[in-house]
Enzyme design. Structure first.
Site, PDB file in Angstrom:
ATOM      1  N   ASP A  88      29.806  29.351  14.376  1.00  0.00           N
ATOM      2  CA  ASP A  88      30.807  28.489  15.004  1.00  0.00           C
ATOM      3  C   ASP A  88      32.024  29.290  15.473  1.00  0.00           C
ATOM      4  OD1 ASP A  88      29.082  26.561  14.171  1.00  0.00           O
ATOM      5  OD2 ASP A  88      30.515  25.480  12.901  1.00  0.00           O
ATOM      6  N   HIS A 240      30.452  31.814  10.878  1.00  0.00           N
ATOM      7  CA  HIS A 240      31.408  31.847  11.984  1.00  0.00           C
ATOM      8  C   HIS A 240      31.422  33.226  12.634  1.00  0.00           C
ATOM      9  CE1 HIS A 240      32.814  28.456   9.502  1.00  0.00           C
ATOM     10  NE2 HIS A 240      33.326  27.974  10.625  1.00  0.00           N
TER      11      HIS A 240
END
Length: 708
Positions: A88, A240
């Protein structure tokens, strides 16, 4: 000399609409930049408890891939020993390439949930993600919490992200990872409703089985453990590749991939993991065009913010440099003046005072009376009535004062009236005075002492605002002391004085005759005349102790008219004397010192002031309040220090300083709008007529009050 014909057409007005539209466009661009920068990252709070109210029971216990566009929710989970790594908050120019390098080195594929704004910043990274066989999903345009924003904002976030990806890759996405989400058990009712709404526009929600919390940087070992499924289960793993320092994520990934591969796990995309059709489809031409336009809009917004930051930095540096030069020059001026008072010979030559007057009935008696009360041995006063229709000449004549002459002429303008007085004067030292000005008894004496130096051709006095009891008067008082008189000290030291004010100035008669008298082809005849004197090779100096009290505009409308004429006339004079840039001597000093200073601080910076105010509005919403408060306080302290120093030099009370903060709210805006209007008027070639101020007679009260 004939009267100058400043016959004007109606002032242009279309530029105000253009200015407003331009400022709104700048504000919109800055707002876009504010929304897409400083984007937060991270995921939600994983919870082992049941789903919140409003979430169907099966969703919390089902798989992380949710299809919610039907009558009942459908969830899917990955099969055993199958891992869909998801990343992400990217793409990030530093960390995304490192993540991709690790995946390629280990032959693994993953799904990247990208932030639309960052896609526009780094489209080449998104294209690389696809080229290396990975999958892309949406993570909204600005990392917005879909459960917390209104529906219009939610729809806009999803739409803009799809367009951004379409513009960068030619593909449209269907997978959606809502920001701040985690595992299905942590899903709340508002979050579920937001996912249902997103499903209505074609999105499939992807949550996670394993939330590594790598955005908290818990350590490489902890991230690797959190990403490892228990007992050979399949999992969607949340990690992430953007939003902060992801060094631990890259290191954990490099350790995790070979370890789990050795245990029989395979790494794939979300769609391939659940054996679904590819999630990305070819984008329509309209979406690609819209995405490209969106990317360029965001880039333009970014550059607008960069330009504003640069502008503010330049303005700050120039402001500080200006203050430093002013202070240094003021100190030199003070020392030089004190030294000269003790060394130069006394000047007591006859003086002729010329007062041009047009409808000055309110103040003319006080002006003449103050002049005749001067402690100067040889003085004549010539009042040139320029066709007044309010009895100005009669008022002076009825005073029957010895040494005062009245000359009547048809209305021909102030320059013509001054030239009439110059021709009629008997003395070789001339003092030019406005009809609304009151002198102190020692003003004339102090004003002409500088002529002891034969190189001095003209002398500027110290103009002070008489009607300063109201707020507008206090603002002008501060402006006169700070902006005008402090600048004149600097101009004196640098030998480039551009303006001797019409309210009080002294000239050698021979100088005025040599330069052809007072010019009439600009509206700032005082500035034009001063520049001509400098270019003729004479020095122009400032005498701070020669004080004249003048009546300043008492309304915003009158102030606008006066400053409009001043600004427009000053620009006329600057253009007229632009060739001084190539000259030597006094003209060269004017051209290479005075004209650039006027251009920067009286034209260019005021023209940029509206954009600065827009940036301030932007800052209220997108910059930390502490930063704004510190900047505002710093600006006020700098201005107050400057004002206090100028007031001390002029031996004025510090009381008016309380009005300084309020000056930024109305007065400053009016002044820069005057510059805008003047520049537009000059550019279109319009001619501005003389704007006369209505006198109230407040300056006359100074005579009765002993001129303080």
């Amino acid at each position: 000399m004939t009267r100058a014909r400043h016959v004007a057409r109606r002032d242009p007005r279309a530029h105000w609409l253009l200015l407003l539209l331009g400022l709104l466009l700048l504000l919109a661009a800055l707002t876009v930049n504010g929304l897409v920068t400083g984007i937060a990252g991270g995921s939600g709070v994983a919870s082992a408890e049941g789903s919140g109210a409003g979430v169907p029971p099966g969703v919390g216990t089902g798989g992380p891939v949710l299809r919610l566009d039907g009558d009942a929710p459908v969830s899917r989970a990955l099969p055993a020993r199958t891992i869909a790594l998801t990343f992400d908050d990217g793409p990030d120019p530093r960390w995304t390439p490192q993540v991709l390098d690790v995946l390629r080195r280990h032959g693994a594929h993953a799904t990247f949930f990208v932030v639309g704004a960052r896609v526009n910043e780094h489209p080449e990274l998104v294209r690389r993600i696809l080229a290396e066989g990975h999958e892309i999903g949406s993570h909204t345009f600005t990392h917005a919490d879909l459960a917390a924003v209104p529906p219009w904002r939610r729809d806009l976030e999803l739409s803009l992200t799809r367009k951004a990806i379409a513009g960068a890759t030619g593909r449209e996405v269907t997978l959606l990872r809502p920001p701040f989400s985690s595992v299905p058990t942590a899903l709340t009712g508002p979050e579920y409703d937001a996912l249902r709404a997103a499903a209505g526009v074609g999105h499939v929600a992807v949550l996670a089985d394993q939330d590594t919390k790598d955005w908290q940087r818990p350590g490489v070992d902890q991230i690797a453990r959190a990403a490892t499924p228990k007992r050979g289960r399949g999992a969607v793993v949340l990690m992430h590749d953007g939003g902060g320092d992801r060094a631990q994520t890259v290191a954990a990934l490099d350790r995790l991939l070979p370890a789990l591969t050795d245990q029989g796990y395979r790494f794939t995309t979300v769609s391939a993991g659940i054996d679904a059709a590819p999630s990305m489809v070819a984008a329509r031409a309209g979406s690609r065009v819209s995405g490209t336009a969106l990317r360029w809009t965001q880039r333009a917004a970014h550059w607008s913010a960069q330009v504003m930051n640069l502008l503010l930095a330049v303005a700050l540096v120039l402001g500080v440099a200006r203050l430093m030069v002013q202070v240094v020059c003021a100190q030199r001026h003070v020392r030089r003046v004190r030294r000269q008072r003790h060394t130069r010979p006394e000047v007591r030559a006859p003086v002729s005072v010329i007062v041009p007057a047009f409808n000055e009935a309110a103040n003319i008696a006080a002006t003449v009376r103050s002049l005749m009360a001067s402690a100067y041995p040889a003085l004549e006063v010539i009042v040139v009535d320029d066709g007044s229709d309010d009895g100005t000449a009669g008022i002076v004549e009825r005073m029957r004062l010895r040494g005062v002459r009245v000359i009547r002429q048809a209305n021909a303008g102030k320059p013509a009236a001054l030239n009439t007085g110059i021709r009629a004067a008997r003395a070789n030292l001339l003092v030019l005075v406005d009809g609304d000005t009151v002198f102190q008894p020692d003003t004339v004496y102090r004003l002409v002492q500088g002529f002891a130096d034969p190189s001095v051709g003209a002398i500027s006095g110290n103009t002070k605002v008489a009607n300063r009891r109201r707020l507008l008067g206090r603002w002008q008082h501060l402006e006169y002391v700070i902006g005008f008189n402090l600048d004149r000290r600097m101009y004196d030291v640098l030998e480039c004085m551009p303006t001797i004010p019409g309210a009080i100035g002294a000239f050698r008669r021979e100088v005025l005759l040599r330069v052809g008298g007072v010019p009439s082809d600009t509206l700032a005849e005082d500035t034009d005349l001063t520049m001509k004197v400098l270019r003729a090779g004479w020095r122009v100096v400032y005498e701070e102790s020669a004080i004249a009290w003048t009546e300043a505009p008492s309304s915003l409308r009158q102030l606008w008219r006066q400053r409009y004429r001043w600004c427009y006339g000053t620009m006329q004079a600057m253009w007229k004397h632009r060739h001084a840039l190539r000259e030597s001597g006094g003209g060269g000093k004017l051209g290479r010192r005075g004209l650039p200073y006027l251009t920067v601080f009286q034209v260019v910076l005021p023209l940029t002031a509206p954009a600065v105010d827009v940036f301030a509005v932007y800052g209220l919403f997108f910059l930390p309040w502490s930063t704004l408060a510190l900047a505002w306080a710093g600006l006020l302290v700098l201005q107050a220090a400057t004002a206090g120093y100028a007031l001390r030099l002029d031996r004025e009370r510090y009381g008016p300083l309380w009005a300084l903060p309020f000056q930024q709210v109305i007065y400053r805006q009016l002044m820069y709008l005057v510059v805008v209007q003047s520049v537009v008027t000059a550019l279109i070639g319009n001619r501005l007529r003389w704007q006369r101020m209505v006198r109230t007679g407040e300056v006359a009260a100074l005579v009765g009050a002993g001129q303080r």
